[in-house]
Design a protein around this motif. Sequence first.
Motif, mmCIF file in Angstrom:
data_model
loop_
_atom_site.group_PDB
_atom_site.id
_atom_site.type_symbol
_atom_site.label_atom_id
_atom_site.label_comp_id
_atom_site.label_asym_id
_atom_site.label_seq_id
_atom_site.Cartn_x
_atom_site.Cartn_y
_atom_site.Cartn_z
ATOM 1 N N ALA A 1 0.849 -1.184 0.000
ATOM 2 C CA ALA A 1 0.000 0.000 0.000
ATOM 3 C C ALA A 1 0.886 1.236 0.000
ATOM 4 O O ALA A 1 2.000 1.217 0.531
ATOM 5 N N THR A 2 0.369 2.301 -0.603
ATOM 6 C CA THR A 2 1.088 3.565 -0.629
ATOM 7 C C THR A 2 0.083 4.705 -0.620
ATOM 8 O O THR A 2 -1.023 4.564 -1.133
ATOM 9 N N ILE A 3 0.467 5.821 -0.022
ATOM 10 C CA ILE A 3 -0.371 7.006 -0.033
ATOM 11 C C ILE A 3 -0.384 7.540 -1.458
ATOM 12 O O ILE A 3 0.662 7.613 -2.107
ATOM 13 N N GLY A 4 -1.553 7.900 -1.973
ATOM 14 C CA GLY A 4 -1.616 8.424 -3.329
ATOM 15 C C GLY A 4 -2.993 8.918 -3.695
ATOM 16 O O GLY A 4 -3.993 8.382 -3.231
ATOM 17 N N GLN A 5 -3.043 9.934 -4.535
ATOM 18 C CA GLN A 5 -4.296 10.493 -5.028
ATOM 19 C C GLN A 5 -4.796 9.653 -6.191
ATOM 20 O O GLN A 5 -4.020 9.274 -7.063
ATOM 21 N N ALA A 6 -6.094 9.406 -6.241
ATOM 22 C CA ALA A 6 -6.659 8.618 -7.331
ATOM 23 C C ALA A 6 -6.725 9.424 -8.628
ATOM 24 O O ALA A 6 -6.690 8.852 -9.712
ATOM 25 N N GLY A 7 -6.810 10.755 -8.528
ATOM 26 C CA GLY A 7 -6.878 11.604 -9.719
ATOM 27 C C GLY A 7 -5.519 11.772 -10.362
ATOM 28 O O GLY A 7 -4.495 11.327 -9.854
ATOM 29 N N SER A 8 -5.515 12.452 -11.499
ATOM 30 C CA SER A 8 -4.257 12.632 -12.221
ATOM 31 C C SER A 8 -3.531 13.917 -11.824
ATOM 32 O O SER A 8 -2.513 14.252 -12.392
ATOM 33 N N CYS A 9 -4.093 14.648 -10.864
ATOM 34 C CA CYS A 9 -3.421 15.871 -10.442
ATOM 35 C C CYS A 9 -2.954 15.744 -9.004
ATOM 36 O O CYS A 9 -3.369 14.847 -8.287
ATOM 37 N N CYS A 10 -2.128 16.598 -8.654
ATOM 38 C CA CYS A 10 -1.765 16.836 -7.251
ATOM 39 C C CYS A 10 -0.826 15.786 -6.664
ATOM 40 O O CYS A 10 -0.929 14.609 -6.935
ATOM 41 N N VAL A 11 0.055 16.277 -5.849
ATOM 42 C CA VAL A 11 0.944 15.424 -5.077
ATOM 43 C C VAL A 11 0.171 14.968 -3.846
ATOM 44 O O VAL A 11 -0.514 15.765 -3.216
ATOM 45 N N PRO A 12 0.248 13.690 -3.485
ATOM 46 C CA PRO A 12 -0.519 13.222 -2.334
ATOM 47 C C PRO A 12 -0.015 13.850 -1.035
ATOM 48 O O PRO A 12 1.131 14.283 -0.955
ATOM 49 N N PRO A 13 -0.855 13.885 -0.023
ATOM 50 C CA PRO A 13 -0.417 14.429 1.263
ATOM 51 C C PRO A 13 0.647 13.523 1.880
ATOM 52 O O PRO A 13 0.694 12.328 1.594
ATOM 53 N N ALA A 14 1.484 14.111 2.710
ATOM 54 C CA ALA A 14 2.502 13.314 3.392
ATOM 55 C C ALA A 14 1.827 12.436 4.431
ATOM 56 O O ALA A 14 0.827 12.820 5.030
ATOM 57 N N GLY A 15 2.347 11.264 4.640
ATOM 58 C CA GLY A 15 1.769 10.383 5.635
ATOM 59 C C GLY A 15 2.357 8.994 5.568
ATOM 60 O O GLY A 15 3.347 8.746 4.893
ATOM 61 N N GLU A 16 1.714 8.107 6.294
ATOM 62 C CA GLU A 16 2.154 6.720 6.392
ATOM 63 C C GLU A 16 0.957 5.816 6.159
ATOM 64 O O GLU A 16 -0.175 6.173 6.460
ATOM 65 N N VAL A 17 1.228 4.636 5.635
ATOM 66 C CA VAL A 17 0.170 3.663 5.426
ATOM 67 C C VAL A 17 0.716 2.287 5.779
ATOM 68 O O VAL A 17 1.889 1.995 5.542
ATOM 69 N N SER A 18 -0.126 1.472 6.393
ATOM 70 C CA SER A 18 0.262 0.097 6.686
ATOM 71 C C SER A 18 -0.878 -0.818 6.254
ATOM 72 O O SER A 18 -2.041 -0.431 6.263
ATOM 73 N N VAL A 19 -0.530 -2.020 5.857
ATOM 74 C CA VAL A 19 -1.518 -2.974 5.368
ATOM 75 C C VAL A 19 -1.217 -4.336 5.987
ATOM 76 O O VAL A 19 -0.060 -4.700 6.187
ATOM 77 N N ALA A 20 -2.290 -5.055 6.322
ATOM 78 C CA ALA A 20 -2.161 -6.368 6.960
ATOM 79 C C ALA A 20 -3.343 -7.229 6.549
ATOM 80 O O ALA A 20 -4.372 -6.716 6.112
ATOM 81 N N PRO A 21 -3.228 -8.547 6.716
ATOM 82 C CA PRO A 21 -4.397 -9.394 6.457
ATOM 83 C C PRO A 21 -5.522 -9.003 7.409
ATOM 84 O O PRO A 21 -5.275 -8.655 8.560
ATOM 85 N N ARG A 22 -6.753 -9.054 6.942
ATOM 86 C CA ARG A 22 -7.896 -8.717 7.791
ATOM 87 C C ARG A 22 -8.246 -9.925 8.645
ATOM 88 O O ARG A 22 -8.387 -11.044 8.135
ATOM 89 N N LEU A 23 -8.359 -9.701 9.939
ATOM 90 C CA LEU A 23 -8.681 -10.786 10.858
ATOM 91 C C LEU A 23 -10.034 -11.401 10.513
ATOM 92 O O LEU A 23 -11.001 -10.686 10.230
ATOM 93 N N PHE B 1 -3.385 3.679 -2.435
ATOM 94 C CA PHE B 1 -3.475 2.577 -3.394
ATOM 95 C C PHE B 1 -3.083 1.315 -2.660
ATOM 96 O O PHE B 1 -2.169 1.339 -1.827
ATOM 97 N N VAL B 2 -3.734 0.206 -2.978
ATOM 98 C CA VAL B 2 -3.339 -1.070 -2.399
ATOM 99 C C VAL B 2 -3.281 -2.094 -3.531
ATOM 100 O O VAL B 2 -4.145 -2.120 -4.409
ATOM 101 N N ILE B 3 -2.226 -2.894 -3.507
ATOM 102 C CA ILE B 3 -2.035 -3.961 -4.484
ATOM 103 C C ILE B 3 -1.863 -5.256 -3.706
ATOM 104 O O ILE B 3 -1.095 -5.305 -2.733
ATOM 105 N N VAL B 4 -2.597 -6.278 -4.136
ATOM 106 C CA VAL B 4 -2.489 -7.592 -3.507
ATOM 107 C C VAL B 4 -2.085 -8.585 -4.574
ATOM 108 O O VAL B 4 -2.775 -8.733 -5.591
ATOM 109 N N HIS B 5 -0.972 -9.232 -4.367
ATOM 110 C CA HIS B 5 -0.507 -10.259 -5.295
ATOM 111 C C HIS B 5 -0.795 -11.612 -4.650
ATOM 112 O O HIS B 5 -0.319 -11.878 -3.557
ATOM 113 N N ARG B 6 -1.595 -12.409 -5.328
ATOM 114 C CA ARG B 6 -1.989 -13.698 -4.753
ATOM 115 C C ARG B 6 -0.995 -14.772 -5.074
ATOM 116 O O ARG B 6 -0.299 -14.791 -5.996
#
Length: 164
Positions: A114-136, A159-164
């Motif tokens: 996962a990464t911080i990112g805007q879905a649109g084609s403009c703008c730099v995403p805000p600064a921050g942190e993201v973490s991703v884990a399996p859902r219990l 954005f989140v990408i899951v590779h199976r």
Amino acid sequence: MTRFFRRKAAAVSIAALALALAGGGIAAAKPTVAGNQPTARATAQQPAVTTASMNSARALLAKGEVAAASTSGYATAVNANGTKARGDGVVIKYGVGQYEVQFGSSVATGIYVATIGQAGSCCVPPAGEVSVAPRLLTPNGVFIQTRNSAGVAADLPFFVIVHR
């Protein structure tokens, strides 16, 4: 000549003893004051799985996704308010900075990015942190938590990408 070797042997022995007593070059740092040490960020736990979330996960697994069967993974763009901008799966927003994304097949043994990112084609995403884990208790879901740069939970697009 033998006296020279005896003195040399004595000097080497004393040097070896001095090194052993000095720690042999190994040192361990001891904190002087506990208040000077950086504090670890509090680890947040995942919210409890709701009945609606379980029903959604079961429905997606039962339905499956034909398109996903031909690919090796899933990709989703999520807005800060928890709505899916584009991509695969269903997004559920639990609280500030807490999201779940469910897919059409099990991702329990997958690799999540996962990464911080805007879905649109403009703008730099805000600064921050993201973490991703399996859902219990949800084999076809992942849990995402976003925080601002200070480590405080915040609603951020990602954005989140899951590779199976």
